[in-house]
Design a protein around this motif. Structure first.
Motif, short mmCIF file in Angstrom:
data_model
loop_
_atom_site.label_atom_id
_atom_site.label_comp_id
_atom_site.label_asym_id
_atom_site.label_seq_id
_atom_site.Cartn_x
_atom_site.Cartn_y
_atom_site.Cartn_z
N VAL A 83 0.84 -1.20 0.00
CA VAL A 83 0.00 0.00 0.00
C VAL A 83 0.87 1.26 0.00
O VAL A 83 0.62 2.20 -0.76
N MET A 84 1.91 1.27 0.83
CA MET A 84 2.79 2.45 0.89
C MET A 84 3.46 2.69 -0.48
O MET A 84 3.54 3.82 -0.94
N ARG A 85 3.94 1.61 -1.11
CA ARG A 85 4.57 1.76 -2.44
C ARG A 85 3.58 2.32 -3.45
O ARG A 85 3.90 3.22 -4.21
N LYS A 86 2.38 1.75 -3.47
CA LYS A 86 1.38 2.17 -4.44
C LYS A 86 0.94 3.62 -4.23
O LYS A 86 0.72 4.35 -5.18
N GLN A 87 0.84 4.03 -2.99
CA GLN A 87 0.42 5.40 -2.70
C GLN A 87 1.49 6.41 -3.09
O GLN A 87 1.18 7.57 -3.33
N HIS A 88 2.74 5.97 -3.17
CA HIS A 88 3.82 6.89 -3.52
C HIS A 88 4.25 6.78 -4.97
O HIS A 88 5.19 7.44 -5.39
N GLU A 89 3.55 5.93 -5.75
CA GLU A 89 3.85 5.83 -7.17
C GLU A 89 3.37 7.10 -7.87
O GLU A 89 2.30 7.60 -7.58
N PRO A 90 4.17 7.60 -8.80
CA PRO A 90 3.70 8.75 -9.57
C PRO A 90 2.54 8.32 -10.47
O PRO A 90 2.48 7.17 -10.90
N ALA A 91 1.64 9.25 -10.70
CA ALA A 91 0.51 8.96 -11.60
C ALA A 91 1.07 8.73 -12.99
O ALA A 91 2.04 9.39 -13.41
N PRO A 92 0.49 7.79 -13.74
CA PRO A 92 0.98 7.54 -15.09
C PRO A 92 0.83 8.78 -15.97
O PRO A 92 -0.19 9.46 -15.89
N THR A 93 1.84 9.04 -16.76
CA THR A 93 1.75 10.19 -17.66
C THR A 93 0.82 9.86 -18.80
O THR A 93 0.73 8.72 -19.25
N GLY A 94 0.10 10.85 -19.24
CA GLY A 94 -0.82 10.65 -20.35
C GLY A 94 -2.11 9.97 -19.92
O GLY A 94 -2.91 9.57 -20.75
N ALA A 95 -2.34 9.86 -18.62
CA ALA A 95 -3.57 9.24 -18.14
C ALA A 95 -4.74 10.15 -18.41
O ALA A 95 -4.64 11.37 -18.29
N LEU A 96 -5.83 9.55 -18.81
CA LEU A 96 -7.03 10.33 -19.07
C LEU A 96 -7.71 10.65 -17.76
O LEU A 96 -7.84 9.81 -16.88
N VAL A 97 -8.14 11.88 -17.65
CA VAL A 97 -8.85 12.32 -16.46
C VAL A 97 -10.24 12.71 -16.86
O VAL A 97 -10.43 13.52 -17.77
N ARG A 98 -11.22 12.10 -16.23
CA ARG A 98 -12.61 12.40 -16.55
C ARG A 98 -13.07 13.56 -15.68
O ARG A 98 -12.94 13.53 -14.46
#
Length: 100
Positions: A83-98
């Protein structure tokens, strides 16, 4: 570093409370952070899916199929570290935001 230790500890407490409330845990105090939840018979394959649902809802992260691994989901320590690793992962670039 202190903040990360506190967050990890809080995450482990949350996972332990979830397990105690949703699965048969004979001795919650005796449930070690590094004890295998599967080997102890606390969770089975269906239980793993319940843990995944808990992680996704509670911590707001998506668990990918390729991350359904014992090192991520078989111990309280492993779940909290994941959980700690996932919460600190950068958001993927180019991700679509609704936007609604």
């Amino acid at each position: 570093m202190m903040r990360e230790t506190s967050a990890l500890s809080a995450c482990k407490d949350s996972v332990r409370a979830f397990l105690a409330a949703n699965f048969y845990v004979g001795d919650v105090a005796g449930l070690n952070d590094d004890s295998s939840l599967i080997d102890q018979g606390i969770i089975d394959s269906t239980g793993v899916l319940e843990v995944v649902g808990f992680i996704e809802q509670t911590f707001g992260i998506a668990v990918d199929d390729c991350e359904l691994l014992p090192e991520n989901l078989d111990t309280i320590q492993g779940i909290a570290a994941y959980v700690m690793r996932k919460q600190h992962e950068p958001a993927p670039t180019g991700a679509l935001v609704r936007v609604t």
